[in-house]
Enzyme design. Structure first.
Site, short mmCIF file in Angstrom:
data_model
loop_
_atom_site.label_atom_id
_atom_site.label_comp_id
_atom_site.label_asym_id
_atom_site.label_seq_id
_atom_site.Cartn_x
_atom_site.Cartn_y
_atom_site.Cartn_z
N ALA A 31 14.54 -10.81 34.32
CA ALA A 31 13.68 -10.96 33.15
C ALA A 31 14.25 -11.96 32.14
O ALA A 31 15.47 -12.08 32.00
CB ALA A 31 13.49 -9.60 32.47
N TYR A 58 15.20 -3.17 44.14
CA TYR A 58 15.51 -2.31 42.99
C TYR A 58 16.28 -1.06 43.44
O TYR A 58 17.28 -0.68 42.83
CB TYR A 58 14.24 -1.88 42.27
CG TYR A 58 13.49 -2.99 41.56
CD1 TYR A 58 14.07 -4.23 41.31
CD2 TYR A 58 12.19 -2.78 41.10
CE1 TYR A 58 13.38 -5.24 40.66
CE2 TYR A 58 11.49 -3.78 40.44
CZ TYR A 58 12.09 -5.01 40.23
OH TYR A 58 11.40 -6.00 39.58
N LEU A 103 11.99 -4.07 32.81
CA LEU A 103 10.74 -4.22 33.55
C LEU A 103 9.54 -4.04 32.62
O LEU A 103 9.68 -3.56 31.49
CB LEU A 103 10.69 -3.18 34.68
CG LEU A 103 11.75 -3.33 35.78
CD1 LEU A 103 11.74 -2.13 36.71
CD2 LEU A 103 11.54 -4.62 36.57
N HIS A 137 8.69 1.31 33.31
CA HIS A 137 9.89 1.89 32.69
C HIS A 137 10.15 3.30 33.17
O HIS A 137 11.28 3.66 33.51
CB HIS A 137 9.74 1.91 31.17
CG HIS A 137 9.93 0.57 30.53
ND1 HIS A 137 9.75 0.35 29.18
CD2 HIS A 137 10.27 -0.63 31.06
CE1 HIS A 137 9.98 -0.92 28.90
NE2 HIS A 137 10.28 -1.53 30.03
N LYS A 180 12.16 -1.14 25.04
CA LYS A 180 11.14 -0.39 24.35
C LYS A 180 9.77 -1.03 24.60
O LYS A 180 9.73 -2.22 24.88
CB LYS A 180 11.47 -0.25 22.87
CG LYS A 180 11.08 -1.38 21.93
CD LYS A 180 11.52 -2.73 22.05
CE LYS A 180 12.87 -3.19 22.08
NZ LYS A 180 13.00 -4.49 22.75
N ARG A 190 1.86 -8.66 28.86
CA ARG A 190 1.62 -7.92 27.62
C ARG A 190 0.14 -7.57 27.45
O ARG A 190 -0.20 -6.72 26.62
CB ARG A 190 2.08 -8.75 26.42
CG ARG A 190 3.59 -8.96 26.33
CD ARG A 190 3.92 -9.94 25.22
NE ARG A 190 5.35 -10.15 25.05
CZ ARG A 190 6.08 -10.99 25.77
NH1 ARG A 190 5.49 -11.70 26.74
NH2 ARG A 190 7.37 -11.14 25.55
N ASP A 248 3.68 -3.45 22.41
CA ASP A 248 4.70 -4.51 22.44
C ASP A 248 5.39 -4.60 21.07
O ASP A 248 6.29 -3.82 20.78
CB ASP A 248 4.04 -5.83 22.84
CG ASP A 248 5.06 -6.92 23.11
OD1 ASP A 248 5.13 -7.87 22.31
OD2 ASP A 248 5.79 -6.84 24.11
#
Length: 396
Positions: free
Chosen positions: A31, A80, A96, A101, A119, A189, A201
């Site tokens: 990421a 993963y 992720l 999550h 978060k 998003r 977000d």
């Protein structure tokens, strides 16, 4: 100072001894947030090694690892899980998409790893409770990465409010917005299945900041308006490009938040970003500009009113020695002016793993409450909260 942020001048030798275990991190996903959030902070921490990275795309994982000097690479559909099964790894950083999550944090905990998760922690408050339940049963450290909370700038603002210098809080307003075009419509998003939406977000920051500075949870959502991604009726979409909300807090405090992932351009006067929190009190006001990334420049503007006279001052706090927080001796020696919020966060996370007391922490109740009020804001806005994960914990 900016050069020090990206190339820390103090890069200690990573030596494992009997008193301080060298913590090896694995990253789930190559990421964009991983370098500032973990890789750069780890360079100046003597007890941390970024040891492995996994990505669905093997070539992407290898390229990422080569660029950042990561020795172990996992890729493909099982990448993963292979990373989680690596016995050399002590802790997992989970950046992720929101909708993943819960599943991969639960799997990391099942594998016996401590977890630092981006978060918002999950798509629902119930999932957050399950994550903490598992972490507590396993005796593992679990932290939601509200990195700004670990920086002395926001803590200085809270100390000013707690001191009584400005009197009772009357209202608080938090804003975060990026200009239209900064984030593409196809960005994750804006993907409902992955837990997208402005409130999920950047909205989680503003809500968390309101709750943190007032030391309270809302009592109700007075109003909430969601703005759709496209020019369509809000009832035709469950994705919020932007969200405005007003919250009632105890002691007649009114809170407002405004978040936007595609803010319309304003040229007169020009406004490209909004990123501040302002608290109005009976005896004055305090505003923190850039509360999310204060290392890159911030200002704490304090205005006090007494006897018909207004006094103003500006503070800048980059390390705890400058924060006037004498009640915490540990904090006085903590930090450098070039430390990112993420570096302060990493310090606390490692302290917790090593059995030391961190300077501050984001608790279970804090994380659960933040998701509960996000869900209530979505309900008030007339669009459903994000769908819960399909992952089910079958056995430990």
């Amino acid at each position: 100072m900016l050069s020090k942020i990206f190339v820390p001048p103090d890069q200690p030798v990573k030596v494992e001894d009997t008193s301080n275990k060298l913590i090896k991190f694995g990253i789930l996903g190559a990421a964009n947030i991983a370098p500032p959030a973990l890789i750069i902070p780890a360079k100046s921490h003597s007890e941390v090694i970024v040891y492995a990275v996994a990505a669905r795309d093997q070539q992407k994982a290898q390229k990422f690892a080569k660029k950042h000097g990561i020795s172990k690479v996992y890729g493909g559909n099982d990448g993963y899980q292979q990373l989680l099964d690596d016995p050399e790894i002590d802790a997992i950083y989970n950046p992720l998409p929101n909708g993943l999550h819960f599943e991969w944090t639960m799997k990391a905990l099942l594998a016996g790893k401590h977890v630092l998760c981006e978060k918002p922690f999950a798509d629902t408050a119930e999932e957050v409770k399950q994550m903490f339940d598992l972490a507590e049963r396993k005796g593992l450290v679990l932290l939601e990465a509200f990195h700004y909370r670990f920086h002395p700038a926001i803590q200085r603002v809270k100390a000013i409010l707690n001191s009584g210098e400005l009197g009772k809080i009357n209202s608080i307003d938090a804003k975060l917005a990026a200009p239209a075009g900064a984030i593409k419509d196809t960005d994750i998003r804006f993907n409902l299945a992955l837990g997208g939406g402005a409130m999920m977000d950047i909205g989680c920051y503003t809500l968390n900041c309101i709750r943190y500075l007032t030391s309270s949870d809302p009592t109700s959502v007075v109003s909430a308006t969601a703005f759709p991604l496209k020019a369509a009726n809000i009832n035709e979409t469950k994705i919020d490009r932007a969200m405005n909300a007003t919250l009632a807090l105890p002691n007649d405090v009114l809170a407002t938040l405004e978040v936007d992932l595609a803010m319309p351009w304003e040229f007169f006067p020009p406004k490209l970003f909004k990123f501040w929190v302002e608290v109005k009190c009976e005896g004055g006001d305090v505003e923190l500009l850039n509360f999310v990334l204060p290392t890159f420049c911030h200002s704490i503007k304090v205005s006090t009113k007494a006897g018909g006279t207004t006094t103003k001052r500006i503070e800048k706090v980059y390390k705890f020695a400058d924060a006037h927080m004498d009640d915490n001796s540990k904090a006085l020696d903590l930090g450098e002016d070039w430390w990112l919020t993420y570096r302060y966060q990493l310090e606390a996370f490692v302290d917790k793993i090593q059995g030391r007391t961190p300077q501050t922490w984001v608790t279970r109740d804090d994380s659960v409450s933040n998701l509960e009020w996000i869900e209530r804001i979505y309900d008030k806005a007339g669009i459903a909260p994000r769908p819960k994960s399909d992952y089910v914990l079958l056995a430990e």
